[in-house]
Enzyme design. Structure first.
Site, PDB file in Angstrom:
ATOM      1  N   TYR A 134     -25.037 -36.564 -25.292  1.00  0.00           N
ATOM      2  CA  TYR A 134     -24.731 -35.976 -23.993  1.00  0.00           C
ATOM      3  C   TYR A 134     -23.295 -35.480 -23.964  1.00  0.00           C
ATOM      4  CZ  TYR A 134     -24.622 -35.160 -19.003  1.00  0.00           C
ATOM      5  OH  TYR A 134     -24.530 -34.554 -17.779  1.00  0.00           O
ATOM      6  N   GLN A 198     -30.880 -36.289 -14.434  1.00  0.00           N
ATOM      7  CA  GLN A 198     -32.120 -35.668 -14.889  1.00  0.00           C
ATOM      8  C   GLN A 198     -32.084 -35.392 -16.384  1.00  0.00           C
ATOM      9  OE1 GLN A 198     -29.955 -34.381 -12.728  1.00  0.00           O
ATOM     10  NE2 GLN A 198     -29.601 -32.202 -13.053  1.00  0.00           N
ATOM     11  N   ASN A 226     -20.543 -38.680 -15.768  1.00  0.00           N
ATOM     12  CA  ASN A 226     -20.079 -39.183 -14.474  1.00  0.00           C
ATOM     13  C   ASN A 226     -20.889 -40.408 -14.048  1.00  0.00           C
ATOM     14  OD1 ASN A 226     -22.537 -38.228 -13.467  1.00  0.00           O
ATOM     15  ND2 ASN A 226     -21.654 -36.339 -12.665  1.00  0.00           N
ATOM     16  N   THR A 249     -11.737 -42.402 -17.604  1.00  0.00           N
ATOM     17  CA  THR A 249     -10.844 -42.587 -18.738  1.00  0.00           C
ATOM     18  C   THR A 249      -9.591 -43.351 -18.342  1.00  0.00           C
ATOM     19  OG1 THR A 249      -9.811 -41.432 -20.606  1.00  0.00           O
ATOM     20  CG2 THR A 249      -9.562 -40.436 -18.430  1.00  0.00           C
ATOM     21  N   GLN A 271      -3.666 -38.170 -19.346  1.00  0.00           N
ATOM     22  CA  GLN A 271      -4.929 -38.837 -19.027  1.00  0.00           C
ATOM     23  C   GLN A 271      -5.303 -38.644 -17.567  1.00  0.00           C
ATOM     24  OE1 GLN A 271      -5.875 -39.101 -22.369  1.00  0.00           O
ATOM     25  NE2 GLN A 271      -7.231 -40.489 -21.290  1.00  0.00           N
ATOM     26  N   HIS A 274      -7.645 -35.746 -16.452  1.00  0.00           N
ATOM     27  CA  HIS A 274      -9.099 -35.760 -16.592  1.00  0.00           C
ATOM     28  C   HIS A 274      -9.825 -35.822 -15.260  1.00  0.00           C
ATOM     29  CE1 HIS A 274     -10.121 -35.970 -20.868  1.00  0.00           C
ATOM     30  NE2 HIS A 274      -9.033 -36.693 -21.057  1.00  0.00           N
ATOM     31  N   GLU A 340      -8.970 -48.392 -22.892  1.00  0.00           N
ATOM     32  CA  GLU A 340      -9.696 -47.423 -23.726  1.00  0.00           C
ATOM     33  C   GLU A 340      -8.742 -46.837 -24.775  1.00  0.00           C
ATOM     34  OE1 GLU A 340     -12.175 -43.227 -23.106  1.00  0.00           O
ATOM     35  OE2 GLU A 340     -10.747 -43.903 -21.586  1.00  0.00           O
ATOM     36  N   HIS A 341      -7.593 -46.362 -24.322  1.00  0.00           N
ATOM     37  CA  HIS A 341      -6.547 -45.858 -25.213  1.00  0.00           C
ATOM     38  C   HIS A 341      -5.287 -46.681 -24.985  1.00  0.00           C
ATOM     39  CE1 HIS A 341      -8.979 -42.319 -23.845  1.00  0.00           C
ATOM     40  NE2 HIS A 341      -9.039 -42.056 -25.136  1.00  0.00           N
ATOM     41  N   ASP A 374      -7.733 -37.387 -29.183  1.00  0.00           N
ATOM     42  CA  ASP A 374      -8.765 -36.642 -28.456  1.00  0.00           C
ATOM     43  C   ASP A 374      -9.336 -35.506 -29.293  1.00  0.00           C
ATOM     44  OD1 ASP A 374      -8.702 -38.155 -26.154  1.00  0.00           O
ATOM     45  OD2 ASP A 374      -7.282 -36.839 -25.114  1.00  0.00           O
ATOM     46  N   GLU A 428     -38.828 -78.444 -33.166  1.00  0.00           N
ATOM     47  CA  GLU A 428     -38.932 -77.495 -32.060  1.00  0.00           C
ATOM     48  C   GLU A 428     -40.313 -77.508 -31.413  1.00  0.00           C
ATOM     49  OE1 GLU A 428     -37.633 -73.647 -33.396  1.00  0.00           O
ATOM     50  OE2 GLU A 428     -35.534 -74.280 -33.508  1.00  0.00           O
ATOM     51  N   HIS A 433     -45.806 -73.220 -36.988  1.00  0.00           N
ATOM     52  CA  HIS A 433     -44.818 -72.599 -37.872  1.00  0.00           C
ATOM     53  C   HIS A 433     -44.776 -73.345 -39.204  1.00  0.00           C
ATOM     54  CE1 HIS A 433     -43.546 -70.525 -34.280  1.00  0.00           C
ATOM     55  NE2 HIS A 433     -42.518 -69.946 -34.892  1.00  0.00           N
TER      56      HIS A 433
END
Length: 445
Positions: A134, A198, A226, A249, A271, A274, A340-341, A374, A428, A433
């Site tokens: 995506y 969708q 998003n 981010t 950053q 964004h 994240e960074h 990036d 067990e 088994h």
């Protein structure tokens, strides 16, 4: 004109907060995915039931355009690449080349372990069969995300790839042409003009395109989006694998008195550019640096292209400056934040970076800004957000591989451990088994 921006401060000097207290007091925004599940659930269900028809209807509603078909014609991919700005093409080629260099070194090899004579366990790595990658639309165009998703999947050996990106009204219902060009440059010939919840649902359940061609479902979906994309990934998880639930981010910078305030301010702003929900956090031992960065941020925010967006992000509860007594305290703080960074702009930056335990990616010293990662460092920029770097990794070749154990024991090797299998099975209360082993050694006339 944008109002002057001042980052709020959290002063931890003279205190010794616990990890829990640090997590509670540090700047943190994020989004509440649960708050939109009731909106996304009907979208996912409609696409599950009606496939491409429903997805195209939602595209018309949310993207203000209804593509003629979901799958982008091959001629449009070729056209987009042919018309790509030469400088952008050259930059993408460098990004792809460096990304391949790094990701090729992540390949895993088959491991054969001889447990006992005649008894082996082999671990082999098998790529996911089909993956949906995506690539978001929205505030910006992200051909770099095409590179970051496609390259590790290709290196892993994924045989079937589809890139999905929202249709754009400005481009006749096709994804942005730079996205199409990046896909073509990477040799991806299947691109779907569908985005949002969708898009995630159609990747998960598949359907039939307007020309009657099958839109085959995928086994895994990767890539950021998003809050609605994230909610759809949560709803579809199980029917399909996902990489993560990506949030807005974020950047954290651990700096001392040696850091250049111009560099720090520019990186915080980069950053914030964004998204209004993006997080920019400075953790520093130096009040003088904090003051200088505050001045630089205020001045630079006024002149940057997306000044309103940047100002909103920097003024939000997710951004700020955290004052600490020592670099060691700063390390504890950024580990609790798990950015994240994470940039390290201190004395002995390499040594400090080696002590970090929780970050999606670490950028060492004044010449390794997040922007490099990036695009052209070779590292992957699809990384865990919202503190998930404490337990999760960024996108890599491993994301697209499944480890399978192959157990191969001879009669003698099984005989040597049979009594232990039976003992554990009985412990067990699963006697069948044990019987499954025992019967193999019983004489039958």
């Amino acid at each position: 004109m944008t109002a002057r921006t001042e980052l709020r401060r959290v002063d931890l000097r003279g205190s010794s907060p616990s990890t829990a207290e640090l997590r509670a007091v540090l700047p943190r925004g994020g989004v509440d995915v649960n708050s939109v599940l009731h909106l996304v659930t009907p979208v996912v269900e409609a696409v599950r039931e009606r496939g491409a028809d429903a997805a195209l209807e939602y595209s018309e509603t949310f993207d203000r355009v209804r593509p003629d078909s979901v799958r982008v014609p091959a001629a449009e991919l070729a056209k987009a690449l042919d018309q790509l700005d030469p400088d952008v093409r050259a930059a993408l080629e460098v990004s792809i080349e460096r990304s391949r260099i790094v990701h090729e070194d992540q390949r895993r090899s088959e491991t054969v372990t001889t447990v006992v004579p005649g008894g082996t366990v082999t671990e082999k790595w098998v790529p996911v069969e089909r993956v949906g990658l995506y690539v978001p639309g929205g505030n910006a165009v992200y051909p770099s995300s095409v590179v970051m998703n496609v390259v590790p999947a290709q290196v892993a050996g994924v045989g079937s790839l589809v890139v999905a990106s929202p249709p754009q009204a400005d481009f006749g219902g096709l994804p942005h042409p730079t996205i199409l060009a990046a896909a073509a440059l990477l040799g991806v010939d299947e691109v779907w003009a569908v985005g949002g919840a969708q898009g995630v649902a159609l990747l998960t359940y598949g359907g039939v395109d307007t020309d009657g061609a099958a839109l085959e479902p995928v086994d895994m979906i990767t890539g950021p989006g998003n809050i609605y994309v994230t909610a759809a990934k949560r709803l579809c998880r199980g029917a399909v694998g996902i990489d993560s639930e990506a949030g807005p981010t974020e950047i954290a910078i651990l700096a001392d008195h040696t850091a250049d305030p111009v560099h720090v301010a520019a990186d915080l702003i980069s950053q914030a550019e964004h998204d209004v929900l993006a997080a920019s956090v400075l953790v520093t031992t130096s009040v003088a640096l904090a003051d200088a960065v505050t001045r630089e941020v205020a001045e630079r925010t006024l002149t940057t292209k997306h000044s309103d967006r940047v100002a909103t992000a920097l003024a939000g509860e997710q951004s700020g400056i955290v004052l600490v007594d020592t670099v060691a305290d700063g390390i504890r703080t950024v580990d609790a934040y798990a950015a994240e960074h994470l940039e390290i702009q201190t004395e002995n930056a390499s040594e400090v970076a080696g002590r970090i335990r929780s970050a999606g990616a670490v950028f060492v010293g004044p010449w390794s800004p997040v922007s490099l990662g990036d695009y052209c460092a070779g590292s992957n920029h699809v990384l865990p957000t919202a503190g998930c770097a404490r337990h999760s990794s960024g996108l890599s070749v491993q994301t697209f591989l499944r480890g399978i154990h192959i157990v191969d024991y001879s009669r003698d090797a099984l005989d040597g451990v049979a009594k232990h299998v039976v003992a554990l099975a009985n412990a067990e209360d699963l006697p069948a088994h044990g019987d499954a082993v025992r019967v193999r050694f019983e004489s039958r006339s």
